[in-house]
Write a protein that holds these residues in place. Structure first.
Motif, PDB file in Angstrom:
ATOM      1  N   GLN A   1      10.359   1.136   7.160  1.00 21.45           N
ATOM      2  CA  GLN A   1      11.045   1.878   8.211  1.00 21.45           C
ATOM      3  C   GLN A   1      10.344   1.703   9.558  1.00 21.45           C
ATOM      4  N   VAL A   2       9.000   1.788   9.553  1.00 26.16           N
ATOM      5  CA  VAL A   2       8.232   1.638  10.796  1.00 26.16           C
ATOM      6  C   VAL A   2       8.383   0.222  11.350  1.00 26.16           C
ATOM      7  N   ILE A   3       8.377  -0.787  10.456  1.00 27.81           N
ATOM      8  CA  ILE A   3       8.570  -2.179  10.897  1.00 27.81           C
ATOM      9  C   ILE A   3       9.915  -2.327  11.595  1.00 27.81           C
ATOM     10  N   GLU A   4      10.953  -1.777  10.979  1.00 25.37           N
ATOM     11  CA  GLU A   4      12.307  -1.900  11.514  1.00 25.37           C
ATOM     12  C   GLU A   4      12.472  -1.133  12.822  1.00 25.37           C
ATOM     13  N   GLN A   5      12.004   0.119  12.843  1.00 29.27           N
ATOM     14  CA  GLN A   5      12.221   0.976  14.016  1.00 29.27           C
ATOM     15  C   GLN A   5      11.386   0.545  15.216  1.00 29.27           C
ATOM     16  N   ASN A   6      10.133   0.124  14.953  1.00 32.97           N
ATOM     17  CA  ASN A   6       9.222  -0.187  16.067  1.00 32.97           C
ATOM     18  C   ASN A   6       9.083  -1.680  16.353  1.00 32.97           C
ATOM     19  N   LYS A   7       9.747  -2.496  15.530  1.00 32.65           N
ATOM     20  CA  LYS A   7       9.693  -3.953  15.696  1.00 32.65           C
ATOM     21  C   LYS A   7       8.248  -4.452  15.735  1.00 32.65           C
ATOM     22  N   VAL A   8       7.468  -4.055  14.723  1.00 33.09           N
ATOM     23  CA  VAL A   8       6.060  -4.438  14.650  1.00 33.09           C
ATOM     24  C   VAL A   8       5.796  -5.201  13.360  1.00 33.09           C
ATOM     25  N   THR A   9       4.616  -5.771  13.261  1.00 31.99           N
ATOM     26  CA  THR A   9       4.231  -6.502  12.050  1.00 31.99           C
ATOM     27  C   THR A   9       3.903  -5.514  10.934  1.00 31.99           C
ATOM     28  N   SER A  10       3.830  -6.017   9.705  1.00 30.49           N
ATOM     29  CA  SER A  10       3.486  -5.150   8.577  1.00 30.49           C
ATOM     30  C   SER A  10       2.073  -4.589   8.732  1.00 30.49           C
ATOM     31  N   LYS A  11       1.180  -5.387   9.320  1.00 34.88           N
ATOM     32  CA  LYS A  11      -0.198  -4.935   9.518  1.00 34.88           C
ATOM     33  C   LYS A  11      -0.242  -3.694  10.413  1.00 34.88           C
ATOM     34  N   VAL A  12       0.508  -3.744  11.517  1.00 37.09           N
ATOM     35  CA  VAL A  12       0.553  -2.615  12.446  1.00 37.09           C
ATOM     36  C   VAL A  12       1.236  -1.417  11.783  1.00 37.09           C
ATOM     37  N   ALA A  13       2.309  -1.692  11.056  1.00 34.56           N
ATOM     38  CA  ALA A  13       3.057  -0.614  10.404  1.00 34.56           C
ATOM     39  C   ALA A  13       2.213   0.080   9.335  1.00 34.56           C
ATOM     40  N   ILE A  14       1.437  -0.693   8.583  1.00 32.74           N
ATOM     41  CA  ILE A  14       0.558  -0.116   7.555  1.00 32.74           C
ATOM     42  C   ILE A  14      -0.458   0.827   8.195  1.00 32.74           C
ATOM     43  N   LYS A  15      -1.027   0.396   9.292  1.00 31.10           N
ATOM     44  CA  LYS A  15      -2.004   1.238  10.011  1.00 31.10           C
ATOM     45  C   LYS A  15      -1.352   2.531  10.490  1.00 31.10           C
ATOM     46  N   GLU A  16      -0.126   2.436  10.999  1.00 33.60           N
ATOM     47  CA  GLU A  16       0.584   3.603  11.520  1.00 33.60           C
ATOM     48  C   GLU A  16       0.946   4.584  10.400  1.00 33.60           C
ATOM     49  N   VAL A  17       1.427   4.058   9.283  1.00 38.36           N
ATOM     50  CA  VAL A  17       1.792   4.922   8.152  1.00 38.36           C
ATOM     51  C   VAL A  17       0.553   5.628   7.597  1.00 38.36           C
ATOM     52  N   ALA A  18      -0.564   4.926   7.555  1.00 39.17           N
ATOM     53  CA  ALA A  18      -1.815   5.540   7.085  1.00 39.17           C
ATOM     54  C   ALA A  18      -2.205   6.711   7.982  1.00 39.17           C
ATOM     55  N   LYS A  19      -2.030   6.512   9.286  1.00 38.65           N
ATOM     56  CA  LYS A  19      -2.366   7.575  10.244  1.00 38.65           C
ATOM     57  C   LYS A  19      -1.419   8.765  10.081  1.00 38.65           C
ATOM     58  N   ILE A  20      -0.123   8.479   9.962  1.00 38.21           N
ATOM     59  CA  ILE A  20       0.875   9.546   9.824  1.00 38.21           C
ATOM     60  C   ILE A  20       0.644  10.366   8.572  1.00 38.21           C
ATOM     61  N   ARG A  21       0.328   9.681   7.475  1.00 41.29           N
ATOM     62  CA  ARG A  21       0.193  10.368   6.181  1.00 41.29           C
ATOM     63  C   ARG A  21      -1.224  10.874   5.910  1.00 41.29           C
ATOM     64  N   GLY A  22      -2.161  10.490   6.781  1.00 46.40           N
ATOM     65  CA  GLY A  22      -3.525  10.947   6.593  1.00 46.40           C
ATOM     66  C   GLY A  22      -4.194  10.367   5.372  1.00 46.40           C
ATOM     67  N   ILE A  23      -3.869   9.093   5.074  1.00 38.18           N
ATOM     68  CA  ILE A  23      -4.472   8.438   3.904  1.00 38.18           C
ATOM     69  C   ILE A  23      -5.124   7.127   4.343  1.00 38.18           C
ATOM     70  N   LYS A  24      -5.842   6.471   3.411  1.00 40.32           N
ATOM     71  CA  LYS A  24      -6.556   5.239   3.754  1.00 40.32           C
ATOM     72  C   LYS A  24      -5.585   4.067   3.925  1.00 40.32           C
ATOM     73  N   LYS A  25      -5.949   3.169   4.851  1.00 38.23           N
ATOM     74  CA  LYS A  25      -5.127   1.973   5.081  1.00 38.23           C
ATOM     75  C   LYS A  25      -5.023   1.126   3.813  1.00 38.23           C
ATOM     76  N   GLN A  26      -6.138   1.055   3.076  1.00 42.63           N
ATOM     77  CA  GLN A  26      -6.157   0.230   1.859  1.00 42.63           C
ATOM     78  C   GLN A  26      -5.128   0.717   0.846  1.00 42.63           C
ATOM     79  N   ASP A  27      -4.958   2.049   0.758  1.00 36.16           N
ATOM     80  CA  ASP A  27      -3.993   2.607  -0.195  1.00 36.16           C
ATOM     81  C   ASP A  27      -2.559   2.255   0.204  1.00 36.16           C
ATOM     82  N   VAL A  28      -2.304   2.303   1.503  1.00 43.41           N
ATOM     83  CA  VAL A  28      -0.970   1.941   1.995  1.00 43.41           C
ATOM     84  C   VAL A  28      -0.722   0.452   1.754  1.00 43.41           C
ATOM     85  N   TYR A  29      -1.743  -0.354   2.009  1.00 41.92           N
ATOM     86  CA  TYR A  29      -1.649  -1.812   1.815  1.00 41.92           C
ATOM     87  C   TYR A  29      -1.292  -2.145   0.361  1.00 41.92           C
TER      88      TYR A  29
END
Length: 289
Positions: A255-283
């Motif tokens: 959803q973040v990739i589609e809405q913000n037109k960003v790479t998966s790397k950027v989207a993973i970092k953003e989702v980790a921040k939003i959910r308050g979890i580690k980037k590695q877990d999102v990855y």
């Protein structure tokens, strides 16, 4: 650059910022009483309120008003007195001058004119409340009064919602519940919150709970007296929207990739921040399929 030597003798006067009690007159310090007696003039937010204090401590110093409606005319007059060598004590109705009260304009002009500005320690409602709430007191942000309009309140709260500092607000008893409801919308309902009422007075009261619990408790209970609202700082757990709550982590990244037109790397970092979890877990979740 200027350096002030507060107690060095000068040809000009000095401006003393004198705190007054926030409720209990016994909180007036010996030094504050002495200063009000020795000053040539007392600049008061409301001369009627200050006169009650002066009468109680048998202080006969002359007063002059300094409030938000006459500050432009009064400050030049007071600066003239200071440049003539007079000592002025400035007071607000309760607590420290300049803190959600008049006074800052006179301080700025005094500094500009090389007049020493000397602050006396004393009562301040925000700090007095904070240390008794049980909310971690360091760091803290003193905000004071929020704007009255709901949209402006939301904008102000959005700017500070991710600060880890305890937040100190002053609020009218008639607007406390309305303000808490805006905080609920911006901060969520689970943050610790304490409503501190009538500090140092006979009916002093601390109501501790969460934002949601305080709203529920006070919605049908009239609130009276001076109020201070302390809110717990951000703990790293960002509120998810209803839409985001229904998404898996992988769906959220897409959803973040589609809405913000960003790479998966950027989207993973953003989702980790939003959910308050580690980037590695999102990855890991994102690359499962």
């Amino acid at each position: 650059m200027k350096q002030q030597k507060s107690f060095k003798k000068m040809d000009v006067g000095k401006l003393y910022l004198v705190p007054t009690p926030i409720g209990n007159l016994e909180d007036m310090t010996f030094r504050s009483i002495k200063m009000l007696k020795e000053a040539d003039l007392i600049a008061s937010e409301d001369t009627r309120n200050t006169q009650k204090l002066l009468n109680h401590f048998e202080i006969g110093t002359k007063q002059i008003s300094l409030h938000e409606h006459n500050v432009k005319e009064r400050v030049p007059e007071l600066i003239t007195y200071l440049l003539e060598g007079k000592v002025i004590a400035q007071v607000s109705d309760a607590g420290m001058p300049s803190i959600s009260d008049p006074g800052h304009e006179l301080v700025l002009k005094a500094i500009e004119n090389d007049v020493d500005v000397i602050s006396l320690p004393g009562a301040s409602a925000g700090i007095t409340a904070l240390i008794a709430t049980g909310i971690a007191p360091q760091p803290f942000l003193f905000y004071g009064f929020l704007p009255r309009k709901t949209n402006e309140q939301k904008q102000s709260l959005e700017k500070i919602k991710e600060l880890e500092s305890a937040l100190i607000f002053y609020e009218s008893p008639h607007r406390v519940v309305k303000t808490l409801k805006v905080m609920l919308e911006v901060f969520g309902g689970n943050r610790k919150a304490v409503l501190c009422r009538e500090l140092t007075k006979l009916f002093e009261e601390y109501t501790r709970g969460t934002i949601e619990e305080l709203i529920s408790f006070f919605e049908d209970t009239p609130i009276k007296g001076e109020c201070c609202l302390i809110i717990e700082g951000f703990d790293g757990q960002v509120m998810l929207s209803e839409v985001e709550e229904g998404l898996s982590i992988r769906e959220h990244v897409l959803q973040v990739i589609e809405q913000n037109k960003v790479t998966s790397k950027v989207a993973i970092k953003e989702v980790a921040k939003i959910r308050g979890i580690k980037k590695q877990d999102v990855y890991k979740e994102y690359h499962l399929e």
